[in-house]
Design a protein around this motif. Structure first.
Motif, PDB file in Angstrom:
ATOM      1  N   ALA A  74       0.831  -1.204   0.000  1.00 25.92           N
ATOM      2  CA  ALA A  74       0.000   0.000   0.000  1.00 25.92           C
ATOM      3  C   ALA A  74       0.869   1.257   0.000  1.00 25.92           C
ATOM      4  O   ALA A  74       0.544   2.260  -0.660  1.00 25.92           O
ATOM      5  N   ARG A  75       1.966   1.227   0.728  1.00 25.83           N
ATOM      6  CA  ARG A  75       2.890   2.373   0.748  1.00 25.83           C
ATOM      7  C   ARG A  75       3.465   2.626  -0.642  1.00 25.83           C
ATOM      8  O   ARG A  75       3.541   3.778  -1.090  1.00 25.83           O
ATOM      9  N   GLU A  76       3.847   1.575  -1.343  1.00 27.95           N
ATOM     10  CA  GLU A  76       4.377   1.735  -2.691  1.00 27.95           C
ATOM     11  C   GLU A  76       3.309   2.270  -3.639  1.00 27.95           C
ATOM     12  O   GLU A  76       3.593   3.101  -4.513  1.00 27.95           O
ATOM     13  N   GLN A  77       2.068   1.810  -3.464  1.00 24.64           N
ATOM     14  CA  GLN A  77       0.989   2.297  -4.315  1.00 24.64           C
ATOM     15  C   GLN A  77       0.747   3.788  -4.102  1.00 24.64           C
ATOM     16  O   GLN A  77       0.523   4.538  -5.055  1.00 24.64           O
ATOM     17  N   LEU A  78       0.819   4.230  -2.850  1.00 19.59           N
ATOM     18  CA  LEU A  78       0.641   5.653  -2.565  1.00 19.59           C
ATOM     19  C   LEU A  78       1.783   6.480  -3.150  1.00 19.59           C
ATOM     20  O   LEU A  78       1.564   7.574  -3.683  1.00 19.59           O
ATOM     21  N   ILE A  79       2.999   5.969  -3.050  1.00 19.88           N
ATOM     22  CA  ILE A  79       4.144   6.704  -3.598  1.00 19.88           C
ATOM     23  C   ILE A  79       4.000   6.876  -5.105  1.00 19.88           C
ATOM     24  O   ILE A  79       4.195   7.969  -5.647  1.00 19.88           O
TER      25      ILE A  79
END
Length: 309
Positions: A74-79
């Motif tokens: 999820a963190r990578e998707q937000l970035i």
């Protein structure tokens, strides 16, 4: 005010009403007769409208997963979703920077600010993430630029003050101001202004591979390095001139007499003194000096004639 039966009983009203036949009254004027429903059949009731369920966007779902579980995916998707925001902020900052600062470097600096903003943002706050992250991204870029700058901030401040004073004086005087005028504008003595100039000498830098103004981007275009002289390199014009001089001098030496040519060769090529040459030729040193002087005169004349030929 006339009574209702007088209005309805008037000749014009009666004439208009005669035009309607039985069953031709306008709709809504005469109440319609209600039809009785069969026994046991309830009247139809309109079905309620279906409730619209608001669906979350992928970004909102990613925020929910990241805030609850700190999921790396999820963190990578937000970035990846907010990379355009970093590019926009870096572009605005790069407009005020010299051309030596690459836009890609600013974006890479801003990515650290974006990651920090994602990790510290709280979704329960009444602040949009874009507003919160923009300040974080801008701060990260500026901090990195200051860390890489070898010039102190005080010198940068003096540079801006000098540039501002120059601009104001040029617009007022319609010419380039002198040092005294700039120093008076800045309320500084001329000696201190010159010290500021020496500090500002290392502020501006230029890349040697940067294309010159007016050059296109094709391979082989002129760069700043092409305009710099290499003192270790041989001067082409001087090299050609030296070769031509050696050729003419050798031709002139060949035209000398045998004794004069021998004196020139022993004196200049073998580095012998006049006394040593005299002992070799069996004559006095003064006689060798006379031969040398005569040979030099003939060589100068031949070289001068070859130059004007």
């Amino acid at each position: 005010m006339p009574a209702l039966h007088e209005v309805l009983g008037g000749p014009d009203t009666r004439t208009a009403l005669r035009g309607y036949g039985p069953g031709t009254a306008p709709t809504g004027v005469i109440p319609q007769q209600r039809t009785a429903l069969p026994e046991g059949l309830a009247p139809a009731v309109a079905a309620p409208a279906p409730e619209v369920v608001e669906q979350q966007s992928p970004v909102d779902m990613a925020w929910d997963r990241f805030t609850t579980t700190h999921c790396a995916q999820a963190r990578e998707q937000l970035i990846l979703n907010y990379v355009p925001l970093v590019t926009a902020v870096a572009g605005r900052i790069g407009m005020r920077l010299p051309s030596t600062v690459e836009h890609a470097d600013l974006v890479s600096y801003g990515m650290f600010g974006l990651i920090d903003a994602i990790e510290k943002y709280r979704t329960d706050r009444a602040v949009k993430f874009e507003s919160y992250a923009s300040s974080r991204i801008r701060g990260a870029i500026i901090d990195e630029l200051r860390a890489m700058d070898w010039v102190p901030r005080s010198v940068r401040t003096k540079a801006r003050a000098v540039d501002r004073a120059y601009g104001e004086l040029e617009s007022t005087l319609h010419r380039a101001p002198t040092e005294a005028e700039v120093a008076h504008r800045l309320e500084l003595p001329v000696s201190e202004l010159r010290a500021v100039y020496s500090q500002l000498a290392s502020v501006n830098i230029a890349a040697l591979d940067e294309l010159l103004a007016g050059s296109d981007d094709r391979p082989g275009a002129a760069t700043l390095a092409d305009t710099l002289g290499d003192r270790r390199a041989e001067d082409p014009a001087g090299s050609v001139e030296a070769q031509e001089t050696k050729y003419l001098l050798s031709r002139a030496i060949e035209c000398l007499g045998e004794r004069e040519r021998l004196v020139v060769v022993l004196y200049y090529y073998e580095s012998m003194t006049l006394a040593e040459i005299g002992r070799v030729l069996g004559v006095t040193e003064s006689r060798i000096s006379q031969i040398h002087t005569a040979a030099m005169g003939r060589l100068r004349t031949r070289l001068r004639d070859a130059e004007h030929a």
